[in-house]
Design a protein around this motif. Structure first.
Motif, PDB file in Angstrom:
ATOM      1  N   ARG A 168      47.295  25.806  26.877  1.00  0.00           N
ATOM      2  CA  ARG A 168      46.199  26.616  26.330  1.00  0.00           C
ATOM      3  C   ARG A 168      46.569  27.165  24.953  1.00  0.00           C
ATOM      4  NH1 ARG A 168      43.245  30.990  30.035  1.00  0.00           N
ATOM      5  NH2 ARG A 168      42.576  29.001  30.937  1.00  0.00           N
ATOM      6  N   GLU A 169      47.791  27.645  24.801  1.00  0.00           N
ATOM      7  CA  GLU A 169      48.234  28.192  23.517  1.00  0.00           C
ATOM      8  C   GLU A 169      48.326  27.101  22.452  1.00  0.00           C
ATOM      9  OE1 GLU A 169      50.984  31.943  25.018  1.00  0.00           O
ATOM     10  OE2 GLU A 169      51.775  29.906  25.139  1.00  0.00           O
ATOM     11  N   ILE A 170      48.810  25.919  22.859  1.00  0.00           N
ATOM     12  CA  ILE A 170      48.869  24.789  21.918  1.00  0.00           C
ATOM     13  C   ILE A 170      47.463  24.400  21.496  1.00  0.00           C
ATOM     14  CG2 ILE A 170      49.549  22.371  21.616  1.00  0.00           C
ATOM     15  CD1 ILE A 170      51.786  22.881  23.654  1.00  0.00           C
ATOM     16  N   LYS A 212      54.018  17.842  16.039  1.00  0.00           N
ATOM     17  CA  LYS A 212      53.497  19.210  16.113  1.00  0.00           C
ATOM     18  C   LYS A 212      53.400  19.684  17.563  1.00  0.00           C
ATOM     19  CE  LYS A 212      50.818  19.037  11.809  1.00  0.00           C
ATOM     20  NZ  LYS A 212      49.452  19.038  11.221  1.00  0.00           N
ATOM     21  N   ILE A 213      52.969  18.799  18.443  1.00  0.00           N
ATOM     22  CA  ILE A 213      52.895  19.133  19.875  1.00  0.00           C
ATOM     23  C   ILE A 213      54.297  19.432  20.413  1.00  0.00           C
ATOM     24  CG2 ILE A 213      52.376  18.237  22.177  1.00  0.00           C
ATOM     25  CD1 ILE A 213      49.818  18.756  20.778  1.00  0.00           C
ATOM     26  N   ILE A 214      55.256  18.595  20.071  1.00  0.00           N
ATOM     27  CA  ILE A 214      56.633  18.780  20.551  1.00  0.00           C
ATOM     28  C   ILE A 214      57.205  20.100  20.053  1.00  0.00           C
ATOM     29  CG2 ILE A 214      58.997  17.882  20.408  1.00  0.00           C
ATOM     30  CD1 ILE A 214      57.717  15.064  20.221  1.00  0.00           C
ATOM     31  N   GLN A 215      56.953  20.429  18.802  1.00  0.00           N
ATOM     32  CA  GLN A 215      57.428  21.704  18.262  1.00  0.00           C
ATOM     33  C   GLN A 215      56.852  22.876  19.041  1.00  0.00           C
ATOM     34  OE1 GLN A 215      56.085  21.056  14.244  1.00  0.00           O
ATOM     35  NE2 GLN A 215      58.130  20.497  13.500  1.00  0.00           N
ATOM     36  N   ALA A 216      55.578  22.787  19.365  1.00  0.00           N
ATOM     37  CA  ALA A 216      54.930  23.858  20.130  1.00  0.00           C
ATOM     38  C   ALA A 216      55.517  23.976  21.530  1.00  0.00           C
ATOM     39  CB  ALA A 216      53.425  23.605  20.198  1.00  0.00           C
TER      40      ALA A 216
END
Length: 218
Positions: free
Chosen positions: A175-177, A163-167
């Motif tokens: 900050r957005e993540i 999920k982090i990588i996709q973001a």
């Protein structure tokens, strides 16, 4: 105080920027120089924490300047200042490890925020050129020689890391993540550091390109 070096070949702009930043309580402008060679000499003498780098300059441009600074002083954050029509430069500086890409004419608060974000391990990209960056990531990712990660390394990723990588692939800042995934910014930074080590990638830009290349942003 955050030590900042300004690099711009236009005397009026660098002097104006210097005055603007000096009015920010947390910023100390160590020098305002006209080119990359002067910047390297200044960095050797007084090590700044961040560099505000013009992209179009005679001789060595901001892309080359970013590469040289990050090669010699990887801990220094480079934030690129550009004009809207600098399409050919949009990807280059990020590829070499720039921690931000802002349009000239941005506000003082945006500049100071970009410096803070960079020092916190994030990257701030002006919304008006973010789409250009993502488009170039997509174009670069279609080539087979860009970012290679072995299947064995990729298989170690867990759902949270994916999920982090996709973001990151979508160009989101820490900050957005943090807001999207309901995590603290510190947790996001730790995740990204862990992911980079796990995948044996150099920086956030390589991670973003790999995410696009693998179709993780679709």
């Amino acid at each position: 105080m955050i030590k900042v070096l300004i690099v711009d070949d236009q005397e009026l702009f660098r002097d104006s920027l210097s005055i603007i930043l000096k009015s920010a309580e947390e910023i100390e402008v160590t020098a305002a120089v006209a080119g990359v060679d002067e910047a390297l000499a200044s960095i050797e003498e007084i090590r700044p924490e961040a560099v505000l780098m013009d992209i179009r300059m005679p001789g060595r441009d901001g892309v080359e300047g970013t590469r040289l600074i990050k090669d010699r002083y990887p801990e220094i954050k480079v934030i690129v200042l550009t004009t809207f029509d600098d399409d050919e430069y949009v990807y280059g500086a990020l590829k070499y490890g720039a921690s931000g890409y802002l349009l000239k004419g941005c506000s003082k608060s945006e500049l100071v925020e970009a410096i803070r974000i960079a020092l916190g391990g994030g990257a701030m990209i002006n919304p008006e050129i973010a789409t250009k960056v993502i488009r170039q990531f997509s174009e670069m990712a279609r080539r087979s020689d860009i970012i290679q990660v072995s299947d064995d390394l990729a298989e170690q990723l867990n759902d949270s890391e994916i999920k982090i990588i996709q973001a990151v692939g979508h160009g989101l800042s820490n900050r957005e993540i943090s807001a999207t995934l309901y995590l603290s910014e510190g947790t996001v930074r730790n995740y990204i550091s862990s992911i980079l080590m796990k995948l044996e990638l150099r920086d956030r830009t390589q991670l973003a390109i790999w995410a696009v290349q693998k179709g993780m942003t679709g």
